[in-house]
Each structure stands twice: as C-alpha cells, then as structure tokens.
Write an enzyme that holds these catalytic residues in place. Structure first.
Site, PDB file in Angstrom:
ATOM      1  N   CYS A 143      44.911  80.974   9.918  1.00 15.54           N
ATOM      2  CA  CYS A 143      44.429  82.229  10.082  1.00 15.54           C
ATOM      3  C   CYS A 143      45.624  83.226   9.493  1.00 15.54           C
ATOM      4  O   CYS A 143      45.436  84.290   9.027  1.00 15.54           O
ATOM      5  CB  CYS A 143      43.933  83.138  11.280  1.00 15.54           C
ATOM      6  SG  CYS A 143      42.943  81.784  12.334  1.00 15.54           S
ATOM      7  N   GLU A 155      37.932  87.246  15.516  1.00 13.13           N
ATOM      8  CA  GLU A 155      39.195  87.269  14.772  1.00 13.13           C
ATOM      9  C   GLU A 155      38.528  86.691  13.466  1.00 13.13           C
ATOM     10  O   GLU A 155      37.866  85.559  13.248  1.00 13.13           O
ATOM     11  CB  GLU A 155      40.054  86.343  15.332  1.00 13.13           C
ATOM     12  CG  GLU A 155      41.368  86.344  14.531  1.00 13.13           C
ATOM     13  CD  GLU A 155      41.931  84.829  14.561  1.00 13.13           C
ATOM     14  OE1 GLU A 155      42.084  84.201  15.618  1.00 13.13           O
ATOM     15  OE2 GLU A 155      42.461  84.445  13.743  1.00 13.13           O
TER      16      GLU A 155
END
Lengths: 540, 540
Positions: free
Chosen positions: B308, B271
């Site tokens: 994120c 990720e």
C-alpha cells in the site's frame, strides 16, 4: 482596514473580516409571540458569497492551524470577553427573536463564553494534541526501529449549522464553532433564520476578536440563506472538510447524504433527534412517585420543552407509585400555562408530531396543558401506552420537539427490558433508582450504554454540563457519529486527524513532539503517559 | 463441544465456534505461478450463513465487551501463540497461495502475532479507555455541579475485509481484527479469495483461542464468498456496527456507499489507494542521486510492488543529480527480473493501469524490467513526465498497484510546490533532504501534513512499524476516514465510543471510573492526567 464593526444588527453577513450585505431575497427573523417580522431585513447570500467565504477559509487554514495553542486560546478568550461585554444587547435581541426568558438567555451568554474559555484552557493543557513518541531503537534485530512521532492536526475549514433552540450556546459561537476554532479549523457558519440578529451580533464579536488577536482573514465567516441552497452549497464545497449541525433528523440526514456523495466525502457531526427515556425503577417509583411526577414535568416543560435532552419518554412497571406518578404528572401538565415556542414553524411541527403519536393504536391522552395565545404558542401534553404496544410500534419513538411525553406502562420487568432493548439511539437515558433498585439498574445499565451517550441517575436530562467528561452525543439517530460529543472538551477531537513523523530531523519537528517537550504537553513515550523530556541516547 | 479443530485447510468457514462447510458455489485460491486451482474447494456461504454469523456476533457482544481488559489481552495473546506455533504451516500455505517469498511470510507471521501482543499490552495499559472524571461541586453557584465521568465502550460487531497483499498481517487476524477484538467488538471476517487456506488456518487459531480463553461463541466468525453479494450482505446487516477494509478504491467506495445508505449508517475504515510520493530535494539529489536511484528501485520492487505504501511517484527539480538518479533507477528497473504477483487478476490490472498512465499525454517510458513467465508475472516499470503536465492532469495520480512509478521532473521549486499542492490524499509522503534542503523542507512539510498520514525523511515508505506512534491512514482516497489509523495502537479508537455517567451510584460505576481506580488506568481528573485515586470529600 475594515469599517468599524457595529454592535447592533444591520442585516449583514460576515465574510472574512468584512460585514457584507447579501444580494438575494430578503429574509427576517420574527417575534414568535406575534409572528411580526423583525428588523433588519437580511438579504441572503449569493453563490459567490458562499464561494468567497470558503475561499477565504481555505486561504486562512494553513496560517491559522500553524498558530500556537496559546494564540488560539487568546483568540477564544477575546471572543468570550466581547460576548460577555455585550450580554445585555445579546439577551435583548435573542429575547425578541426567540421569546426565551431573559434569565435563561443571560445564563446562555455565560455558558457560551464559559465554553470558549474552557476550550482555551484545554488548548493550553495540550492533551488534545495526542502527542506520541516511539524513539528509534537502532540495535533492534533484524532491522533497526525508526524514530516515529505522532500528533494531531486540524482537518480543515468546517461548516457549522447553528441550532434554533440555543441562539447562543449551540449557534454562531457555540460548541461546534468553539471546538473547531480550538482545533485550528476556520469556520463558516450558516446563520439560523430564527435568530439572524443574534447571529450577526455574535459573528461581529468573533470577527472583532479575530482582528484584535491578529488571526488571518477568513478564519471566520457567517452567511445567511433561506431554504437549503446555501447550506447545500457549503456542504458540497471542496474546501469544507467537516460539518457540525444541530437540528432536525430530516436536516441532519440530508446533510450527511450530501457529504457522503461528495467526490471527497467528509465527516458530518449532526446532532438530530432524541426522546431521552426516563426509567422509573420500582422502588423509586414506590417511595417517591408523586414527587417524581412533579419534578418530571418541571424538566419536560423547561424552555417550552425545546431541549435536545427533553424527557419525551417515561418507562415504568405497573406497581406501587405508578398511579401517584401519573396523577402528579398529569395534574402538573393540565395546569401548565403553556409557553411560546421558538418559531411558528416549530410550534406547528410540535403540534402535528404530538397528534401523530396520540393517533397511534393504543395511545391515550392523559393530560393537555393550556396553549398560550401567542402565534407560536404550544401546550404541554402527556400521552400513555402500554409496554407491549410500545415494543411493537417503532412509530411511538418519533420525536415531538417540545413538551410532549409518552408514559409507557410495562406489565413487568421483562417488558421494561424489552422496551429498553427496542429503543433507538439517544443523547441521554435517565434512571431513577432507590438502593433496592440497584440490582435491576445494574442489569439495565449495559443496555442503556449501548443506546445512549449519557446515562444519569436520580436527576433530569435537561441541562448539559460543559466539562471534560461530558458526552452530548450518542448512537443514531441521536447523532450521525456516535464516536464523539458536541459538548465538552472531547469535542475538539472531531476536527483533528493524526499524522506520524518518521525520522524527521529534529529541527523540522513540531514543538509538541520535540525531544525536550518545549510546550510541556502530556505525551505517550513508548506508550507511557509523561510530560518529561525524551531521554536522548548518550552521544559517545 | 465442537469437533476438534484441524490444523490443515479443509474448505471450512468458521461460524461461531464451529467449522462449517458452505452450501454455495465452490471457489478456490490458485497458485499465482501456474494459475492452477488449489485444494481444498471452498463452497461459499449462503445468506443464512452470514445471517447466523451476525446473529452470533450480536449475541456475543454484550458478554464480550463486558470482559475485563485483562481477559481480552489473554485472548489476543492466545491467538498470537497459536499463530506462532503454526508458523511453518501458515508460511507454506500462504506461499502456495500468494507466491510471496517464505522469508517475507515468516516475517509476516511475526508481525501478526506481535501486533496481537501489542494490543494485549495496550489493553493492560488502559489509556485507550479515555477515562475522565469531573467530580461533583456541590457548592457551585447558581447550581451545584453534578458528578460526571466518561469512558469509552465498544461500538458493536465489526465486519472485516482482509487485504490481498498481506495474507496474515492485514487479513483474518490482522490489524483490523486485532484492534476490534481489543476494543471488545466481535468480528466477522470475509476471507479474501486469494488466500482461502491461510484464512481458514488463522480463523481456526482464533476460534481455538476463543474456546481456550472462555470467550463467548460468536466473538469471531469467518465467511467465504465470491463476487460482492456476501460482502454487501455483511455491510448491510443491522447488527454490524463498523467495517474495516483494505483493498481497492472501487471496493472501498462501494462499501462506504452501502454503509452510508443503511437505515442506520455506520463508520467505514477503508484503506484504499495511495501512490506515496517521494520528494527528492535539490541538495540530496545532487549529493547522492545515483545512490537514491538504486535504493528507490529496491523499495519500488519489494513484494512485486504490492505494498500500500509503494513509492509510485517521485517528485524532483531539474538540476544536479537528477540525471544520475534517473539513470540509476532506469538501470535497476531494466535489469529487474520481474516477480510473480499475488493473483492473475492483480497482474492484469497492474499491466492495464500502467499502460493507461503510459498512454497519457506527455508521459514517456524510461525503463521496463523483465516479466517472469509465471501466470501472474509482472514487470517493473518506470515512466516520466514533466511537472507542468503532472499538475494539469489528475489522471496521472491513478494507482497502478505494483512496481510502476512515475518520475516527475519539475522545472523549479515553484513547480515542485504546485505538484505537491495538486496531490490527492496519501498514506505516506517521503522526503530526501540534505541539511541544505531543510529550509525548503520546512516550507513543504505543512503541505505534506495536509495530504498524508505519515511523513518520513531519508528512508523509504515500504515497511510500516507497528507501535504507538504509527499512522497508517490519511486523507481520501488513501482512506475513507482520515481521523484514524489501521496500524498501531491508536487503531483501537476506531471501534470505541464515549459514554458519560452522571451521578451514577458508586456501586454501579465501571471499574475504570471508580473513585479508587482499581484497574490503575490513566484518567483525566478535572482535565489533568493522573493515575491517582480520586480524593473524596471529607465525610464530616
């Protein structure tokens, strides 16, 4: 409107809704019996043709993925109907191009259309959508829980490289194409040079079915190329979002490397190389060694040995029945008349790969069958080596794609276990076991699970059922991605990805995650599988 | 027996059941407020340490994956209990290492243990096993159908690289570790240098829980390294079968390239990078522009912008409310006191990345907040550009990991649509829409689905629910593999692969595919979901 689609090969590709004659060098399939080039010639695609096929696929994608599952099911069924209707034509052309026997090809037509219909049924059943709903909990502390729903959507246009050995079931309208179309992904096929005419006939059926069922132009294209240029262009095209491939280890690895090197890497599902070990456990070997030997050679020589699941390796322990098995197998191989292989290139590779294994230290040749006089003739071949040598020499695990098998004689159970532990990834692992062998089988089973996609008992690996539970896949080098299968309904998941919807207004939600479940699919409600509507909170 | 495990950081790694002090160069975490190095020192791992962690993981694998789902659930719950019990210790240490506020870290402890318990519940529910049974049909013509059953098994040992920004929930015992352990995969963590002490405390809790619940040695290890050597060795180790990573685009791409270049390539779930576009549709902007501006900056500056899912991009159309939104957002940013970022390195990168975007053609600076005097201080920052420029310049999509956002002013709906179409892959896409905006939202939704893993309405992307329906993932570069999620129960599927069992004797079948369904899991029987036992054919 496009010109009426022909039902005999004309040398055309299909780009969008149209038959298109390439502008590159002419290539032809050839008769493997004689080596004679077959008509028509197929001029190869230019870079512009590939570009146009990808552009049309990208243009079709948003429309196609938004079609209902029911409409895509009708599209797949229409392809199946047209393929069935043209069975005789397909069998004749495939027979000319591959020398595979007509009954086998007739079966393969049925397998191909059956596979398309299975995906149609799977589309209607709807579990594939992976719908999940975690309803809001407004009274949760310290913070309310939002409403979150999940479904899977199509990845995008998929490039498919058909297999040489199944001109129908693993080719233009094979499992990769069927599962990608089912998922809602447009498909661009690179036709296999070994059966260009069969590929064209099937491609025309798909294009016709797309027109008949109102699918967008670009939902399917097929290009023709020689060498690796056209394929490499396809894999690198930014609009292609996944690749399905069945073929050699070398070819699969080249595609996987190209896909990983893209600015935006994409998944590659390459089915490559497997020698499909067969374990003959001591009691089974003792009680039916000779019978197993004969049956084994039947599986080994099926389709000239050109099955991905061909049993290229037999592991057994010295003891009663081993000699009887070996003798029966050797006799059957020695009297085998040989067969015409798919192409002259395959026959050459097969002979060379067998020679390379036979030349390794400690390998003895047990039997060699006759070689047919055909241009692409191949002969069955049985080699043997002892277990210690097999464990020590990874080169003995090379695939000879054809009817060559290596019998490994292990000194004891420990050596058999070591041989199993030394195995690379496989599509299948087969165990022959009598009841007295079950304790040993129970110990070996976990080792086999870690090394193979399918484990079968007391049968032969050739023959792959198309159903819900099948896995035709396995750890590297059997495939580049062990998390999936290329046969069976699970294959659709290769071309999907999950998306979550948080607090999305009811009017904007996809049907499969709407409160009242209008499409009747199985969903996980707060984790629990259900086909019920979502109980909505009282309004007062 | 191992020495009693400590509950304060000692500078140790965990290799198998043992705390081990490395033999390499000493590294330390530091206080981001002062830059001062924190005790204890962590000598880094040697190649032999990594080798031993991988060897133990490989040795543990067959034992661990064969444990029942119930036993693995107990293991996860025991980790959760120990983490909860040591909450105060963990919060204090993490606060010292990250400067994240104590309430946030307290919440993160609960999130971490809650996540472990959710996977325990998922293990017991059993849908994750993907059990399927296609029973034999002996009367099928021309050939009988064999009995085929399918379940999923663990991939093998997994390497996990924790995130800097969630020292607990995305680190040593975070979602990657929890889902890998749930799947039956041993885990080797490379501790993040930013929070070595927190990582050690959590690793000790995992090791203790493994001992308490009788898990095999090697089920978990944690190594410490500086630079990329130790991580690269982990990714290349042949016993490692998958990688979980949360971090920078550069780091994720390096790991993915190394994994693809292995003799046996493995899946990488990295990720990486996401700017999380927020779309403010015209009616919503007109009716609540100022309110949205203030709320937006709340999300932007949360955790110093180090999420994120931080909203680094706002897309809107010139019209009523745009100025009110912009003014409210600029005011809030201008008066933002700034915050201490996670590390001095992150603060430096953040400032440089923001400067690089600000320096691009057509970008204006709207507001800049204060910079705290801390060593790792960072300031909120608001930039703006017009839609045409945004569409033309992919460089404007670079991530500045922190509280910088770019407001894109589109001339009209067509330009807004073009801007959405130009977006790279994202973890999230947010839409603010009044009812009058729904027709437009319906048109944009498919574009967002193709570009993001999660779509949310009328909220803010920071904050990721841990549940069954969550997707924390998305197309490249948000992740290297859009087919999965790193948060929520679906994450377990990343570490599983299907295996089929054909005609395997009943006594040898895994519990979840036995006729009578002794573990009570959901299965697909001939395709239809069911928890029933399999109806067996009459014996007479």
């Amino acid at each position: 409107m496009s010109a009426p689609l022909q039902t005999c090969p004309t040398g055309a590709m299909i780009i969008g809704a149209e038959p298109v004659i390439g502008t590159g060098k002419e290539i032809r399939s050839s008769d493997p019996r004689t080596g004679a080039a077959l008509d028509p010639a197929y001029p190869t695609a230019s870079a512009e043709h590939v570009e146009r096929a990808c552009a049309l696929a990208a243009q079709a994608f948003p429309v196609f993925r938004a079609t209902t599952a029911e409409r895509r099911a009708e599209f797949l069924e229409r392809i199946a109907d047209l393929i069935d209707k043209r069975q005789d034509l397909l069998v004749e052309r495939a027979h000319a191009e591959t020398a595979l026997p007509r009954p086998r090809l007739t079966g393969e037509v049925g397998r191909t259309s059956g596979q398309l219909r299975l995906f149609a049924a799977e589309l209607r059943a709807g579990s594939w959508q992976g719908a999940r709903i975690d309803p809001a909990r407004l009274d949760r502390v310290p913070l309310p829980r939002p409403d979150i729903r999940q479904r899977r959507i199509a990845l995008g246009p998929v490039a498919v490289f058909g297999a040489s050995n199944f001109p129908l079931a693993f080719s233009t309208a094979g499992g990769d194409t069927a599962s990608a179309l089912a998922a809602g992904c447009p498909v661009v096929v690179k036709a296999h040079q070994a059966h260009l005419g069969t590929a064209e006939l099937v491609a025309r059926a798909i294009a016709e079915a797309a027109a008949d069922t109102g699918m967008p132009e670009g939902v399917f294209s097929q290009v023709v190329g020689s060498g690796t240029d056209i394929g490499a262009q396809l894999v690198r095209d930014p609009r292609i979002r996944a690749v399905g491939f069945t073929g050699s280890r070398q070819g699969g690895l080249a595609i996987a490397a190209a896909a990983a090197a893209r600015p935006v890497p994409i998944p590659v599902y390459a089915e490559m190389s497997s020698i499909n070990p067969v374990l003959l456990l001591p009691a089974a070997l003792g009680s039916r060694g000779a019978e197993l030997g004969a049956a084994f050679v039947g599986s080994l020589t099926l389709g000239a040995g050109q099955f991905c699941t061909n049993p290229g390796l037999v592991l057994m322990v010295e003891g009663p029945g081993l000699d009887a098995f070996t003798k029966a197998a050797a006799d059957a191989v020695a009297t085998n008349p040989g067969a015409t292989m798919l192409t002259i290139g395959i026959a050459d590779h097969y002979a060379a790969a067998g020679d390379a294994i036979a030349a390794r230290d400690g390998v003895d040749e047990l039997a060699c069958g006759s070689r047919s006089g055909d241009a692409a003739g191949g002969c069955a071949r049985l080699l043997t080596v002892d277990g210690a040598r097999f464990v020590a020499d990874p080169g003995l695990q090379a695939e000879a794609f054809g009817a060559t098998s290596l019998l490994v004689r292990c000194a004891d159970i420990a050596e058999l276990t070591a041989a199993v532990s030394a195995l690379e990834g496989q599509l299948t692992a087969t165990v022959h076991a009598d009841e007295a062998d079950h304790p040993l089988a129970a110990k070996l089973l976990p080792l086999l699970e870690e090394r193979a996609g399918r484990i079968l008992f007391d049968g032969w690996p050739t023959g792959v059922e198309v159903g819900h539970a099948m896995v035709h896949g396995g750890p590297f080098p059997a495939t580049t991605d062990p998390r999936s299968t290329s046969v069976g309904t699970l294959a659709i998941e290769r071309f999907l990805r999950p998306v979550a919807y948080q607090d999305v207004p009811a009017a904007l939600l996809p049907a499969e995650v709407q409160d009242d479940n209008p499409v009747g699919v199985w969903r996980r409600l707060d984790g629990e599988p259900s086909r019920d509507a979502l109980a909505t909170e009282s309004a007062d």
